[in-house]
Design a protein around this motif. Structure first.
Motif, PDB file in Angstrom:
ATOM      1  N   PRO A 210     -19.554  32.320  -7.058  1.00 54.45           N
ATOM      2  CA  PRO A 210     -20.084  33.668  -7.247  1.00 54.45           C
ATOM      3  C   PRO A 210     -21.525  33.821  -6.781  1.00 54.45           C
ATOM      4  O   PRO A 210     -22.029  34.934  -6.698  1.00 54.45           O
ATOM      5  N   GLU A 211     -22.197  32.708  -6.453  1.00 50.67           N
ATOM      6  CA  GLU A 211     -23.586  32.786  -6.011  1.00 50.67           C
ATOM      7  C   GLU A 211     -23.708  33.075  -4.523  1.00 50.67           C
ATOM      8  O   GLU A 211     -24.766  33.444  -4.045  1.00 50.67           O
ATOM      9  N   LYS A 212     -22.622  32.874  -3.765  1.00 54.41           N
ATOM     10  CA  LYS A 212     -22.639  33.195  -2.338  1.00 54.41           C
ATOM     11  C   LYS A 212     -22.495  34.697  -2.167  1.00 54.41           C
ATOM     12  O   LYS A 212     -21.829  35.365  -2.939  1.00 54.41           O
ATOM     13  N   ILE A 213     -23.114  35.222  -1.149  1.00 57.15           N
ATOM     14  CA  ILE A 213     -22.989  36.647  -0.836  1.00 57.15           C
ATOM     15  C   ILE A 213     -22.402  36.742   0.565  1.00 57.15           C
ATOM     16  O   ILE A 213     -23.042  36.294   1.506  1.00 57.15           O
ATOM     17  N   PRO A 214     -21.194  37.262   0.763  1.00 59.92           N
ATOM     18  CA  PRO A 214     -20.268  37.671  -0.288  1.00 59.92           C
ATOM     19  C   PRO A 214     -19.696  36.457  -1.028  1.00 59.92           C
ATOM     20  O   PRO A 214     -19.762  35.332  -0.534  1.00 59.92           O
ATOM     21  N   VAL A 215     -19.136  36.755  -2.184  1.00 64.32           N
ATOM     22  CA  VAL A 215     -18.517  35.709  -2.997  1.00 64.32           C
ATOM     23  C   VAL A 215     -17.458  35.008  -2.157  1.00 64.32           C
ATOM     24  O   VAL A 215     -16.747  35.640  -1.366  1.00 64.32           O
ATOM     25  N   MET A 216     -17.377  33.691  -2.308  1.00 66.33           N
ATOM     26  CA  MET A 216     -16.402  32.915  -1.555  1.00 66.33           C
ATOM     27  C   MET A 216     -15.390  32.301  -2.516  1.00 66.33           C
ATOM     28  O   MET A 216     -15.754  31.796  -3.572  1.00 66.33           O
ATOM     29  N   LEU A 217     -14.131  32.362  -2.112  1.00 66.07           N
ATOM     30  CA  LEU A 217     -13.025  31.835  -2.903  1.00 66.07           C
ATOM     31  C   LEU A 217     -12.247  30.857  -2.033  1.00 66.07           C
ATOM     32  O   LEU A 217     -11.721  31.240  -0.986  1.00 66.07           O
ATOM     33  N   ASN A 218     -12.210  29.587  -2.418  1.00 69.01           N
ATOM     34  CA  ASN A 218     -11.417  28.582  -1.716  1.00 69.01           C
ATOM     35  C   ASN A 218     -10.066  28.478  -2.403  1.00 69.01           C
ATOM     36  O   ASN A 218     -10.002  28.320  -3.623  1.00 69.01           O
ATOM     37  N   LEU A 219      -9.006  28.557  -1.590  1.00 67.90           N
ATOM     38  CA  LEU A 219      -7.651  28.519  -2.123  1.00 67.90           C
ATOM     39  C   LEU A 219      -6.778  27.580  -1.299  1.00 67.90           C
ATOM     40  O   LEU A 219      -6.858  27.566  -0.067  1.00 67.90           O
ATOM     41  N   LYS A 220      -5.931  26.830  -1.977  1.00 69.63           N
ATOM     42  CA  LYS A 220      -4.980  25.964  -1.306  1.00 69.63           C
ATOM     43  C   LYS A 220      -3.927  26.853  -0.635  1.00 69.63           C
ATOM     44  O   LYS A 220      -3.595  27.924  -1.151  1.00 69.63           O
ATOM     45  N   CYS A 221      -3.403  26.386   0.512  1.00 67.61           N
ATOM     46  CA  CYS A 221      -2.458  27.226   1.249  1.00 67.61           C
ATOM     47  C   CYS A 221      -1.542  26.363   2.103  1.00 67.61           C
ATOM     48  O   CYS A 221      -1.959  25.323   2.617  1.00 67.61           O
TER      49      CYS A 221
END
Length: 121
Positions: A42-53
């Motif tokens: 949440p501290e990155k702008i924009p927020v970054m979400l890492n997801l397995k895929c």
């Protein structure tokens, strides 16, 4: 409610999921059966979400959405980083979280998968 809170609550709603900050303050790591299925910074702008895929789907998503890239500091084949800049539909983000959870769950024992899936209904 802001986007971060909504995603945080959505990921914690999965059965037997916990969240921690093993990398220090900032990135939130979401796990099931002690295996990561999401990391939100949440501290990155924009927020970054890492997801397995799934690897094939990961490539398709990267081609379709400029804000979806290979996983930052993750295995590039199995992880995507989604930059939450508003260009990826919310419904797709929730679908990708669900897919990530399922990817991790698929590697667990049959008994564990059955128990978790029973709780998801």
């Amino acid at each position: 409610m802001n986007e971060i809170e909504h995603l945080h609550e959505a990921m914690l709603a999965y059965p037997e999921t916990d969240v921690s900050e093993p990398f220090g303050p900032g990135p939130l790591v979401y796990k099931v059966a002690d295996k990561m299925f999401a990391i939100m910074n949440p501290e990155k702008i924009p927020v970054m979400l890492n997801l397995k895929c799934d690897p094939e789907r990961a490539l398709e998503l990267r081609d379709e959405y400029p804000s979806i890239e290979s996983g930052y500091h993750m295995n590039k084949k199995h992880w995507n980083s989604v930059h939450l800049d508003g260009s990826v539909p919310d419904s797709l983000i929730l679908e990708l979280i669900d897919h990530s959870f399922d990817c991790v769950l698929a590697k667990q024992s049959k008994h564990f998968r059955e128990r978790i899936n029973a709780q998801r209904k």
